[in-house]
Scaffold this motif. Structure first.
Motif, PDB file in Angstrom:
ATOM      1  N   ILE A  66      -6.755  -2.248  -1.390  1.00 26.54           N
ATOM      2  CA  ILE A  66      -5.777  -3.273  -1.014  1.00 26.54           C
ATOM      3  C   ILE A  66      -5.902  -3.566   0.477  1.00 26.54           C
ATOM      4  N   PHE A  67      -6.218  -4.792   0.802  1.00 27.64           N
ATOM      5  CA  PHE A  67      -6.226  -5.228   2.198  1.00 27.64           C
ATOM      6  C   PHE A  67      -4.794  -5.624   2.555  1.00 27.64           C
ATOM      7  N   THR A  68      -4.224  -4.928   3.533  1.00 29.88           N
ATOM      8  CA  THR A  68      -2.832  -5.140   3.906  1.00 29.88           C
ATOM      9  C   THR A  68      -2.689  -4.900   5.402  1.00 29.88           C
ATOM     10  N   CYS A  69      -1.482  -5.008   5.921  1.00 31.53           N
ATOM     11  CA  CYS A  69      -1.293  -4.830   7.364  1.00 31.53           C
ATOM     12  C   CYS A  69       0.142  -4.438   7.670  1.00 31.53           C
ATOM     13  N   ASN A  70       0.468  -4.338   8.954  1.00 28.27           N
ATOM     14  CA  ASN A  70       1.786  -3.879   9.378  1.00 28.27           C
ATOM     15  C   ASN A  70       2.839  -4.977   9.422  1.00 28.27           C
ATOM     16  N   HIS A  71       2.438  -6.171   9.862  1.00 34.16           N
ATOM     17  CA  HIS A  71       3.436  -7.164  10.258  1.00 34.16           C
ATOM     18  C   HIS A  71       3.725  -8.227   9.210  1.00 34.16           C
ATOM     19  N   CYS A  72       2.784  -8.495   8.312  1.00 34.07           N
ATOM     20  CA  CYS A  72       2.947  -9.590   7.358  1.00 34.07           C
ATOM     21  C   CYS A  72       4.137  -9.331   6.439  1.00 34.07           C
ATOM     22  N   PRO A  73       5.072 -10.280   6.315  1.00 32.69           N
ATOM     23  CA  PRO A  73       6.243 -10.051   5.458  1.00 32.69           C
ATOM     24  C   PRO A  73       5.882  -9.825   3.988  1.00 32.69           C
ATOM     25  N   PHE A  74       4.780 -10.409   3.534  1.00 34.25           N
ATOM     26  CA  PHE A  74       4.347 -10.172   2.157  1.00 34.25           C
ATOM     27  C   PHE A  74       3.882  -8.722   1.994  1.00 34.25           C
ATOM     28  N   SER A  75       3.123  -8.237   2.960  1.00 35.06           N
ATOM     29  CA  SER A  75       2.662  -6.849   2.917  1.00 35.06           C
ATOM     30  C   SER A  75       3.835  -5.885   2.965  1.00 35.06           C
ATOM     31  N   LYS A 105      -0.693  -9.014  16.971  1.00 37.76           N
ATOM     32  CA  LYS A 105       0.018  -7.950  17.673  1.00 37.76           C
ATOM     33  C   LYS A 105       0.798  -7.094  16.666  1.00 37.76           C
ATOM     34  N   GLY A 106       0.727  -5.800  16.867  1.00 40.53           N
ATOM     35  CA  GLY A 106       1.404  -4.894  15.946  1.00 40.53           C
ATOM     36  C   GLY A 106       0.500  -4.382  14.851  1.00 40.53           C
ATOM     37  N   ASP A 107      -0.767  -4.807  14.846  1.00 43.74           N
ATOM     38  CA  ASP A 107      -1.712  -4.325  13.850  1.00 43.74           C
ATOM     39  C   ASP A 107      -2.768  -3.419  14.470  1.00 43.74           C
ATOM     40  N   ASP A 108      -2.451  -2.845  15.618  1.00 45.75           N
ATOM     41  CA  ASP A 108      -3.363  -1.903  16.260  1.00 45.75           C
ATOM     42  C   ASP A 108      -3.278  -0.547  15.561  1.00 45.75           C
ATOM     43  N   PHE A 109      -4.200   0.330  15.881  1.00 38.15           N
ATOM     44  CA  PHE A 109      -4.322   1.609  15.181  1.00 38.15           C
ATOM     45  C   PHE A 109      -3.077   2.482  15.348  1.00 38.15           C
ATOM     46  N   VAL A 110      -2.528   2.529  16.563  1.00 38.87           N
ATOM     47  CA  VAL A 110      -1.326   3.351  16.804  1.00 38.87           C
ATOM     48  C   VAL A 110      -0.158   2.835  15.972  1.00 38.87           C
ATOM     49  N   SER A 111      -0.026   1.525  15.883  1.00 37.06           N
ATOM     50  CA  SER A 111       1.049   0.935  15.068  1.00 37.06           C
ATOM     51  C   SER A 111       0.837   1.222  13.584  1.00 37.06           C
ATOM     52  N   MET A 112      -0.426   1.267  13.168  1.00 40.57           N
ATOM     53  CA  MET A 112      -0.733   1.641  11.783  1.00 40.57           C
ATOM     54  C   MET A 112      -0.252   3.060  11.495  1.00 40.57           C
ATOM     55  N   GLN A 113      -0.507   3.972  12.431  1.00 39.74           N
ATOM     56  CA  GLN A 113      -0.081   5.358  12.264  1.00 39.74           C
ATOM     57  C   GLN A 113       1.436   5.460  12.143  1.00 39.74           C
ATOM     58  N   LYS A 114       2.128   4.714  12.986  1.00 40.73           N
ATOM     59  CA  LYS A 114       3.589   4.737  12.968  1.00 40.73           C
ATOM     60  C   LYS A 114       4.132   4.155  11.664  1.00 40.73           C
ATOM     61  N   ARG A 115       3.540   3.046  11.238  1.00 43.97           N
ATOM     62  CA  ARG A 115       4.014   2.398  10.013  1.00 43.97           C
ATOM     63  C   ARG A 115       3.835   3.321   8.817  1.00 43.97           C
ATOM     64  N   LYS A 130       3.674   6.556   8.772  1.00 43.10           N
ATOM     65  CA  LYS A 130       4.594   7.685   8.855  1.00 43.10           C
ATOM     66  C   LYS A 130       6.012   7.260   8.488  1.00 43.10           C
ATOM     67  N   ASP A 131       6.442   6.127   9.023  1.00 43.31           N
ATOM     68  CA  ASP A 131       7.805   5.651   8.759  1.00 43.31           C
ATOM     69  C   ASP A 131       8.031   5.363   7.280  1.00 43.31           C
ATOM     70  N   LYS A 132       7.011   4.818   6.622  1.00 45.93           N
ATOM     71  CA  LYS A 132       7.144   4.441   5.209  1.00 45.93           C
ATOM     72  C   LYS A 132       6.742   5.565   4.257  1.00 45.93           C
ATOM     73  N   GLY A 133       6.098   6.587   4.780  1.00 45.53           N
ATOM     74  CA  GLY A 133       5.660   7.677   3.914  1.00 45.53           C
ATOM     75  C   GLY A 133       4.521   7.281   2.996  1.00 45.53           C
ATOM     76  N   PHE A 134       3.528   6.613   3.556  1.00 43.75           N
ATOM     77  CA  PHE A 134       2.364   6.217   2.750  1.00 43.75           C
ATOM     78  C   PHE A 134       1.731   7.450   2.101  1.00 43.75           C
ATOM     79  N   THR A 135       1.405   7.328   0.839  1.00 41.92           N
ATOM     80  CA  THR A 135       0.805   8.430   0.081  1.00 41.92           C
ATOM     81  C   THR A 135      -0.705   8.240  -0.086  1.00 41.92           C
ATOM     82  N   PHE A 136      -1.255   7.256   0.590  1.00 41.58           N
ATOM     83  CA  PHE A 136      -2.652   6.858   0.425  1.00 41.58           C
ATOM     84  C   PHE A 136      -3.300   6.682   1.795  1.00 41.58           C
ATOM     85  N   PRO A 137      -4.615   6.693   1.861  1.00 41.96           N
ATOM     86  CA  PRO A 137      -5.289   6.421   3.134  1.00 41.96           C
ATOM     87  C   PRO A 137      -4.984   4.994   3.602  1.00 41.96           C
ATOM     88  N   TYR A 138      -4.829   4.860   4.905  1.00 44.65           N
ATOM     89  CA  TYR A 138      -4.606   3.538   5.506  1.00 44.65           C
ATOM     90  C   TYR A 138      -5.679   3.388   6.569  1.00 44.65           C
TER      91      TYR A 138
END
Length: 203
Positions: free
Chosen positions: A61-70, A103-113, A115-123
């Protein structure tokens, strides 16, 4: 006779042009064999599909941090991963956006997102934007289901997760789950392609 020949020539030209455009279109189609990749995960480790010896396929799944659909689909993606990775089809999420443009789709923001959401899969981060064009992803989210056939990863479904991005309870069609349910029992999905709805990938 000349008129008939002219019509025949134009018809052949039209068919040839259509075929050329189709063949030149970027990305995978259903039935194509997907190649492996190696991308950095949020834990800093490189991840490849070949790392998953026991997988019967993947939900890429191609997704990101900021897109409201994602964002709207995050809980659904987590639920799909929890259900189907135990059946051989884990989720592999990839952020394809250029962080200098989005903006907001950098690697550090990915890590934060994650963690905050509790992703159970590789991002994973598509550094240099080399992988999403291979797949032909255009939106976030954009789904590509891969099914292992004789050792190859064959594209079995491309498109949307379901038919309602804003409200899961109102989704009349669960395209991704239906495709996975078919594959799990050894069948081919009835619907193999739908139009992905989301934000365009930022280059």
């Amino acid at each position: 006779m000349k008129k008939i020949k002219a019509i025949l020539f134009l018809t052949l030209l039209a068919v040839s042009t259509a075929f050329t455009v189709n063949k030149a279109s970027p990305g995978y189609e259903v039935g194509d064999v997907a190649t492996d990749f190696s991308l950095k995960n949020i834990d800093g480790k490189m991840v490849s599909l070949s790392d998953y010896d026991d997988a019967n396929g993947f939900v890429v799944i191609f997704t990101c941090n900021h897109c409201p659909f994602s964002i709207a689909y995050e809980d659904r993606i987590i639920a799909i991963d929890k259900k189907y990775k135990n059946l051989g089809y884990p989720v592999i999420a990839i952020n394809p956006n250029n962080p200098e443009v989005s903006k907001g789709d950098d690697f550090v923001s990915m890590q934060k997102r994650a963690k905050d959401k509790g992703f159970t899969f590789p991002y994973l981060f598509d550094d240099g934007q080399k992988i999403y064009p291979q797949y032909g992803a255009k939106y976030t989210p954009h789904v590509f289901v891969l099914n292992k056939v004789d050792g190859d990863l064959v594209v079995a479904y491309i498109g949307a997760i379901d038919s309602n991005s804003s409200d899961e309870s109102k989704a009349e069609n669960k395209f991704l789950e239906d495709a996975l349910d078919a594959l799990v029992v050894g069948d081919n999905p009835e619907i193999t392609y739908t139009k992905a709805i989301g934000c365009t990938i930022k280059k």
